[in-house]
Design a protein around this motif. Structure first.
Motif, PDB file in Angstrom:
ATOM      1  N   GLY A  30       0.804  -1.216   0.000  1.00  0.00           N
ATOM      2  CA  GLY A  30       0.000   0.000   0.000  1.00  0.00           C
ATOM      3  C   GLY A  30       0.834   1.261   0.000  1.00  0.00           C
ATOM      4  O   GLY A  30       0.366   2.325   0.392  1.00  0.00           O
ATOM      5  N   LEU A  31       2.098   1.146  -0.438  1.00  0.00           N
ATOM      6  CA  LEU A  31       2.991   2.302  -0.501  1.00  0.00           C
ATOM      7  C   LEU A  31       3.175   2.713  -1.957  1.00  0.00           C
ATOM      8  O   LEU A  31       3.399   1.880  -2.817  1.00  0.00           O
ATOM      9  N   ALA A  32       3.093   4.002  -2.213  1.00  0.00           N
ATOM     10  CA  ALA A  32       3.313   4.520  -3.562  1.00  0.00           C
ATOM     11  C   ALA A  32       4.590   5.343  -3.573  1.00  0.00           C
ATOM     12  O   ALA A  32       4.930   5.989  -2.586  1.00  0.00           O
ATOM     13  N   THR A  33       5.299   5.312  -4.679  1.00  0.00           N
ATOM     14  CA  THR A  33       6.545   6.053  -4.816  1.00  0.00           C
ATOM     15  C   THR A  33       6.376   7.153  -5.849  1.00  0.00           C
ATOM     16  O   THR A  33       5.919   6.899  -6.968  1.00  0.00           O
ATOM     17  N   THR A  34       6.722   8.372  -5.483  1.00  0.00           N
ATOM     18  CA  THR A  34       6.612   9.499  -6.403  1.00  0.00           C
ATOM     19  C   THR A  34       7.798   9.497  -7.360  1.00  0.00           C
ATOM     20  O   THR A  34       8.735   8.714  -7.229  1.00  0.00           O
ATOM     21  N   GLU A  35       7.762  10.402  -8.334  1.00  0.00           N
ATOM     22  CA  GLU A  35       8.851  10.480  -9.305  1.00  0.00           C
ATOM     23  C   GLU A  35      10.186  10.763  -8.625  1.00  0.00           C
ATOM     24  O   GLU A  35      11.239  10.334  -9.091  1.00  0.00           O
ATOM     25  N   SER A  36      10.162  11.501  -7.528  1.00  0.00           N
ATOM     26  CA  SER A  36      11.403  11.857  -6.837  1.00  0.00           C
ATOM     27  C   SER A  36      11.918  10.717  -5.966  1.00  0.00           C
ATOM     28  O   SER A  36      13.027  10.788  -5.442  1.00  0.00           O
ATOM     29  N   GLY A  37      11.102   9.671  -5.782  1.00  0.00           N
ATOM     30  CA  GLY A  37      11.488   8.563  -4.923  1.00  0.00           C
ATOM     31  C   GLY A  37      10.903   8.660  -3.531  1.00  0.00           C
ATOM     32  O   GLY A  37      11.148   7.791  -2.691  1.00  0.00           O
ATOM     33  N   GLU A  38      10.132   9.715  -3.258  1.00  0.00           N
ATOM     34  CA  GLU A  38       9.484   9.850  -1.955  1.00  0.00           C
ATOM     35  C   GLU A  38       8.409   8.780  -1.821  1.00  0.00           C
ATOM     36  O   GLU A  38       7.652   8.508  -2.752  1.00  0.00           O
ATOM     37  N   VAL A  39       8.345   8.148  -0.638  1.00  0.00           N
ATOM     38  CA  VAL A  39       7.374   7.085  -0.400  1.00  0.00           C
ATOM     39  C   VAL A  39       6.125   7.680   0.253  1.00  0.00           C
ATOM     40  O   VAL A  39       6.215   8.366   1.274  1.00  0.00           O
ATOM     41  N   HIS A  40       4.977   7.429  -0.347  1.00  0.00           N
ATOM     42  CA  HIS A  40       3.697   7.927   0.170  1.00  0.00           C
ATOM     43  C   HIS A  40       2.874   6.738   0.664  1.00  0.00           C
ATOM     44  O   HIS A  40       2.678   5.767  -0.059  1.00  0.00           O
ATOM     45  N   ASP A  41       2.421   6.810   1.905  1.00  0.00           N
ATOM     46  CA  ASP A  41       1.653   5.713   2.491  1.00  0.00           C
ATOM     47  C   ASP A  41       0.181   5.849   2.103  1.00  0.00           C
ATOM     48  O   ASP A  41      -0.614   6.480   2.792  1.00  0.00           O
ATOM     49  N   ARG A  42      -0.178   5.226   0.996  1.00  0.00           N
ATOM     50  CA  ARG A  42      -1.547   5.295   0.498  1.00  0.00           C
ATOM     51  C   ARG A  42      -2.515   4.584   1.418  1.00  0.00           C
ATOM     52  O   ARG A  42      -3.669   4.992   1.562  1.00  0.00           O
ATOM     53  N   LEU A  43      -2.047   3.516   2.057  1.00  0.00           N
ATOM     54  CA  LEU A  43      -2.937   2.714   2.907  1.00  0.00           C
ATOM     55  C   LEU A  43      -3.391   3.498   4.128  1.00  0.00           C
ATOM     56  O   LEU A  43      -4.594   3.648   4.373  1.00  0.00           O
ATOM     57  N   LEU A  44      -2.443   4.009   4.927  1.00  0.00           N
ATOM     58  CA  LEU A  44      -2.814   4.733   6.141  1.00  0.00           C
ATOM     59  C   LEU A  44      -3.535   6.042   5.804  1.00  0.00           C
ATOM     60  O   LEU A  44      -4.472   6.434   6.511  1.00  0.00           O
ATOM     61  N   ALA A  45      -3.117   6.688   4.731  1.00  0.00           N
ATOM     62  CA  ALA A  45      -3.801   7.914   4.319  1.00  0.00           C
ATOM     63  C   ALA A  45      -5.251   7.623   3.946  1.00  0.00           C
ATOM     64  O   ALA A  45      -6.160   8.404   4.245  1.00  0.00           O
ATOM     65  N   GLY A  46      -5.469   6.473   3.303  1.00  0.00           N
ATOM     66  CA  GLY A  46      -6.832   6.091   2.942  1.00  0.00           C
ATOM     67  C   GLY A  46      -7.691   5.822   4.157  1.00  0.00           C
ATOM     68  O   GLY A  46      -8.862   6.233   4.214  1.00  0.00           O
ATOM     69  N   PHE A  47      -7.127   5.137   5.165  1.00  0.00           N
ATOM     70  CA  PHE A  47      -7.885   4.897   6.389  1.00  0.00           C
ATOM     71  C   PHE A  47      -8.182   6.207   7.116  1.00  0.00           C
ATOM     72  O   PHE A  47      -9.231   6.345   7.747  1.00  0.00           O
TER      73      PHE A  47
END
Length: 267
Positions: free
Chosen positions: A112-129
């Motif tokens: 559930g982690l997404a990576t941006t073009e810069s390599g930053e990791v975005h927690d899609r799972l916890l953000a969704g909850f």
């Protein structure tokens, strides 16, 4: 003890402008497999950090490999990670409630982690909850903690419900199923605590196999804003008294004389 991760200068340069320390903290404690051979990397085993680059989708993401499998370097690939691939480790626990013990599910989440073009990791799972009413707690307490801030069993998160049937829980929001959690291991006392009508759901990162007896990694996740929680209104699907009980001791007991009995065993 966190694993030691070697990071070369080219990899540091690849993640320039990204919070590399946050990436290393996450990878140093969670279950990981070697990007090269696919074998698990031991919790206390050393590893090399690599940057995986996909030119077509213009993304890069961090991964680990065994030192024997390769160096800490930048590697190119034609494939990209699937941010929708998610799995959970679940532990049943009891928290202090205003009117008695409140059952809880402590969930260590993977994926559930997404990576941006810069390599930053975005927690899609916890953000969704978080959009569904889950909150980021500052502290977590055992049931027996004298200074515990008790859970209000009657103050459930709007729209959040849970259906408990045997050793499975279906988590729903406004009637839509979010996740189905199976293979729960609980004692009769935990099951009976669901009589309060509430179920605390905690979902976090890097909980080290959980073990609620020690709150070290759970508190660390709370401090790092890597833990969300909510209170679901729980409904139990009836079990026939003559059926085998679904708790830890179920192989030797019937439901009616175990979890289904008010004066049955605690453990």
């Amino acid at each position: 003890m966190p694993r030691k991760i070697h990071t070369s200068q080219p990899v540091r340069d690849a993640f320039k402008g990204v919070n590399l320390q946050a990436i290393l903290r996450r990878l140093s404690t969670k279950l990981e497999s070697c990007r090269s051979c696919g074998e698990p990397i031991g919790r206390n085993s050393p590893a090399n950090l690599v940057s995986i680059l996909n030119h077509e989708k213009r993304i890069k993401w961090p991964a680990l490999i065994h030192p024997r499998c390769g160096d800490s370097a930048v590697y190119e690939t034609s494939t990209a990670p699937d941010p929708n691939e998610i799995f959970f480790e679940v532990e049943c626990a009891l928290l202090a409630g205003k009117r008695g013990p409140v059952p809880a599910l402590i969930i260590d989440a993977y994926g559930g982690l997404a990576t941006t073009e810069s390599g930053e990791v975005h927690d899609r799972l916890l953000a969704g909850f978080a959009t569904l009413g889950f909150e980021f707690p500052d502290w977590v307490c055992h049931e027996g903690d004298g200074d515990a801030d008790p859970v209000d069993e009657q103050n459930c998160t709007p729209g959040l419900t849970a259906l408990l049937e045997g050793c499975e829980v279906r988590l729903l929001h406004d009637g839509r199923e979010l996740h189905q959690l199976g293979g729960l291991r609980y004692f009769p006392r935990w099951y009976r605590a669901t009589n309060c009508g509430a179920l605390v759901v905690m979902i976090g990162r890097n909980l080290q196999g959980i073990t609620f007896d020690s709150l070290e990694y759970i508190q660390q996740a709370a401090r790092n804003k890597e833990l969300v929680q909510a209170v679901a209104a729980v409904t139990r699907i009836p079990t026939t008294p003559a059926d085998r009980c679904y708790c830890i001791n179920g192989k030797a007991r019937k439901f009616g004389s175990c979890c289904g009995s008010t004066d049955g065993p605690e453990e």
